[in-house]
Scaffold this motif. Sequence first.
Motif, PDB file in Angstrom:
ATOM      1  N   THR A 169       1.296   2.968   8.128  1.00  0.00           N
ATOM      2  CA  THR A 169       0.894   2.826   6.722  1.00  0.00           C
ATOM      3  C   THR A 169       2.180   2.897   5.895  1.00  0.00           C
ATOM      4  O   THR A 169       3.229   3.236   6.430  1.00  0.00           O
ATOM      5  CB  THR A 169      -0.020   3.983   6.277  1.00  0.00           C
ATOM      6  OG1 THR A 169       0.757   5.175   6.233  1.00  0.00           O
ATOM      7  CG2 THR A 169      -1.201   4.185   7.209  1.00  0.00           C
ATOM      8  N   PRO A 170       2.091   2.607   4.597  1.00  0.00           N
ATOM      9  CA  PRO A 170       3.308   2.672   3.786  1.00  0.00           C
ATOM     10  C   PRO A 170       3.823   4.100   3.583  1.00  0.00           C
ATOM     11  O   PRO A 170       4.908   4.295   3.057  1.00  0.00           O
ATOM     12  CB  PRO A 170       2.871   2.104   2.426  1.00  0.00           C
ATOM     13  CG  PRO A 170       1.544   1.498   2.629  1.00  0.00           C
ATOM     14  CD  PRO A 170       0.942   2.094   3.842  1.00  0.00           C
ATOM     15  N   ILE A 171       3.029   5.095   3.998  1.00  0.00           N
ATOM     16  CA  ILE A 171       3.419   6.485   3.796  1.00  0.00           C
ATOM     17  C   ILE A 171       3.948   7.048   5.108  1.00  0.00           C
ATOM     18  O   ILE A 171       3.412   6.772   6.169  1.00  0.00           O
ATOM     19  CB  ILE A 171       2.185   7.310   3.343  1.00  0.00           C
ATOM     20  CG1 ILE A 171       1.661   6.794   2.008  1.00  0.00           C
ATOM     21  CG2 ILE A 171       2.485   8.793   3.270  1.00  0.00           C
ATOM     22  CD1 ILE A 171       2.635   6.918   0.863  1.00  0.00           C
ATOM     23  N   SER A 172       4.997   7.874   5.010  1.00  0.00           N
ATOM     24  CA  SER A 172       5.541   8.459   6.226  1.00  0.00           C
ATOM     25  C   SER A 172       4.642   9.605   6.691  1.00  0.00           C
ATOM     26  O   SER A 172       4.084  10.339   5.878  1.00  0.00           O
ATOM     27  CB  SER A 172       6.951   8.964   5.937  1.00  0.00           C
ATOM     28  OG  SER A 172       7.174  10.155   6.622  1.00  0.00           O
TER      29      SER A 172
END
Lengths: 239, 247
Positions: free
Chosen positions: B93-96
């Motif tokens: 996802t775009p989040i770490s």
Amino acid sequence: MEEVVNVRQLSKSYGTKIAVNNLNLTVKKGMVLGLLGANGAGKSTSIECILGTKKANSGKVSILGMNAITQRKQLFQKVSVQFQESNYQREIKVNELCEETASLYKESMDWHKLLKEFHILDKEKSLVKDLSGGERQRLFIVLALIGNPQIVFLDELTTGLDVKARREVWLTLENLKKNGLTIVLTSHFMDEVEALCDVICILNKGNTVFYGTVEEAIKASPYDKFEDAYLWYADEEGK
Amino acid sequence: MNTFRKMLKIEGKLSIRDMNMVIFAIIMPVVVLIILGVIYGNKPAFNGAQYTFLEQSFGAVSTIAICAGGLMGLPIMISEYRERKILKRFQVTPISPGILLFVHLVIYILYSLVSVVILWIVAKLAWKVQIRGSLFTFLVGWSLVLLSMFSIGMLVGGVAKNSKSASIIASLLYFPMLVFSGATLPYEVMPVPMQKVVDFMPLTQGIKVLKAATLGIEVESTFIPVIVMVIIATVCIACSIQYFRWE
């Protein structure tokens, strides 16, 4: 048509065991690519190397012109992935999982609408673990769509479902395909693959043994049913 | 920021639904405090002492929630999220996935804060406990205990093979530290040879700082404990960054 996924000479080995050997793939916009093969043939490893969650030993991968490792954050705004097996929090509810997933993206879709479209809006307040197999897989498709992606990767989405639930999932995927979504999937069910995939890639011990359309696969084999042809490709004793 | 707030809300709800932390970090410390209060009341710590026994124990009791979060909650949560491939899902996802860990760190810090505030209110209202030394030293000491315990938990969670081994290691760290470092069984009632042994536990050292702060004892005696905790935190943080397994 525009190329959205391009894989060139991708190889990956674990120690001396070769998991993926010289994989080449091209996926065009709006296409459905099926990655097939027996368990351990290298499907999941291939997907993970393409997505950058595993590091390939060699080869080049680009998705929407981006590199999955160096441009991770931008890329996953537009690409969504459902890995095989459950990967949600134990006590999480459907609406919480949707809300959390939506919060990860810059532009997320209205997940209430998606739940409704996939006939699970009435399960909004249920725990994910209490859903039936079919409901859960439909929820995973909803999750894959929440970020409004251009490409989705679905790893064995229908494994473990009964025939009816499997049909429901395909119908949904067919609709998504009609709407122009690009899909890369892995599957064990040849009826499903025949119905959905424009191009298939059959792996056997990490090697690509066939790459082309379903019709071409049948034609190049001594059989006239796709399932028989697939077994002929995937089964090493058959050759 | 929006992502962080939403995740904090949802993961926080999940944590409360799970109840483990509510029991071990919020309810249990209060129960321990009440038991000590009922037994010792306003008795001085020893004959002629300027402070009460309960004041002497307050610092120790205030670390129970930190231990529950840092030594039990954190390692088990990390290994479970890894085993259930939740961390891996966040990798695509775009989040770490690091944000998810950070959200949980904040949740455990919040539990610890809520616990110390409740304990303070109960102790003050019921037994007139007061901080005779420096509140600032208390807060610094408390934060250092938090930092060192959480860094140990992070390391255990980061390197444990699976959630089963994480929970075994967590129990091996949590229960002895909780019982023998003075957090439940007061350090002062232990025989001297036993005190010498438990001095090796980082939590015992941390509690010494808190005790000094509550009772107003010379700050000199807090020098070694502070160094011990800082070293532990540094080593554990460095190792967990180096060896952390996301899957």
